[in-house]
Design a protein around this motif. Sequence first.
Motif, short mmCIF file in Angstrom:
data_model
loop_
_atom_site.label_atom_id
_atom_site.label_comp_id
_atom_site.label_asym_id
_atom_site.label_seq_id
_atom_site.Cartn_x
_atom_site.Cartn_y
_atom_site.Cartn_z
N ALA A 147 -22.53 -38.72 5.31
CA ALA A 147 -21.35 -38.08 5.91
C ALA A 147 -20.86 -36.83 5.17
O ALA A 147 -20.49 -35.85 5.83
CB ALA A 147 -20.22 -39.10 6.05
N PRO A 148 -20.84 -36.79 3.83
CA PRO A 148 -20.33 -35.58 3.17
C PRO A 148 -21.14 -34.31 3.48
O PRO A 148 -20.64 -33.21 3.34
CB PRO A 148 -20.43 -35.91 1.67
N PRO A 206 -24.46 -48.45 9.14
CA PRO A 206 -23.19 -47.88 8.69
C PRO A 206 -23.21 -47.37 7.25
O PRO A 206 -22.64 -46.32 6.96
CB PRO A 206 -22.19 -49.02 8.86
N ASP A 207 -23.88 -48.08 6.32
CA ASP A 207 -23.91 -47.62 4.93
C ASP A 207 -24.67 -46.32 4.80
O ASP A 207 -24.33 -45.46 3.99
CB ASP A 207 -24.48 -48.70 4.00
N ILE A 262 -20.61 -35.92 13.30
CA ILE A 262 -21.16 -37.27 13.43
C ILE A 262 -20.83 -37.76 14.83
O ILE A 262 -19.66 -37.87 15.20
CB ILE A 262 -20.59 -38.23 12.37
N VAL A 277 -28.58 -39.56 -2.51
CA VAL A 277 -27.64 -40.51 -1.91
C VAL A 277 -28.21 -41.92 -1.85
O VAL A 277 -27.60 -42.82 -1.27
CB VAL A 277 -27.15 -40.04 -0.52
N LEU A 329 -24.86 -43.99 7.21
CA LEU A 329 -23.95 -42.97 7.75
C LEU A 329 -22.94 -42.55 6.69
O LEU A 329 -22.65 -41.36 6.53
CB LEU A 329 -23.21 -43.52 8.97
N GLN A 330 -22.40 -43.50 5.97
CA GLN A 330 -21.40 -43.22 4.95
C GLN A 330 -21.98 -42.34 3.83
O GLN A 330 -21.32 -41.43 3.35
CB GLN A 330 -20.86 -44.53 4.38
N ARG A 331 -23.24 -42.61 3.44
CA ARG A 331 -23.86 -41.83 2.36
C ARG A 331 -24.15 -40.39 2.78
O ARG A 331 -24.08 -39.47 1.97
CB ARG A 331 -25.17 -42.49 1.94
#
Length: 148
Positions: free
Chosen positions: A140-141, A133-134, A146, A42, A136-138
Amino acid sequence: MAEAFQYRRMVDFCETDMAGIAHFSNFFRWMEAAESALLRKVGVALTASDGVTDYGWPRVRASCSYHEPVRYSDELQIELTIKTIKLKAVEYVAKFYVGEGDDRRHVATGKMTAVYVTKPTAGGPMKSLALPPDLLQRLAPYAEEIIA
C-alpha cells in the motif's frame, strides 16, 4: 502520493551494443529487478511453494518508452511505483534516470502488470488469486490507487 521505491544499478558492458548503448530489452530486466528488490524489502517472495502449491507473479503486460540512450557505465536510478493494485494484479510504473542534480535526465518509462497466481506443484494450470490482505497492506505505501 505513493512512495517511490529507489533502485540503483550500473549499466554493464554486456548489456550494450558495439556503440556502447544499452539494448532495449534490458529495461525489462531492470524493471523486474527493481520489482524483485521492492518485494524483498516488504517481505514478499516472487515465487513460493508449500510443497503442494506454487505461487508466483507472471507478467501479463509490459511496455517501455525510451527518451534517450543509456550507455555503458551509466548509473541508472529506477523509481518504481505501483500505479494500481487490483483484486488479483499489480500495475507498476518504472521511471529510469541517469545523472545527478541538475544533470539528472529521465531516460525511459516502463510499465508492467503482474498477476498473483497459484498452480499445483505437480503440474497443472495456473489460476489467478485475490491478493491476501497482508500483501495489500505491505504494498500500500507504494500504491497510487488500490481497487482490490
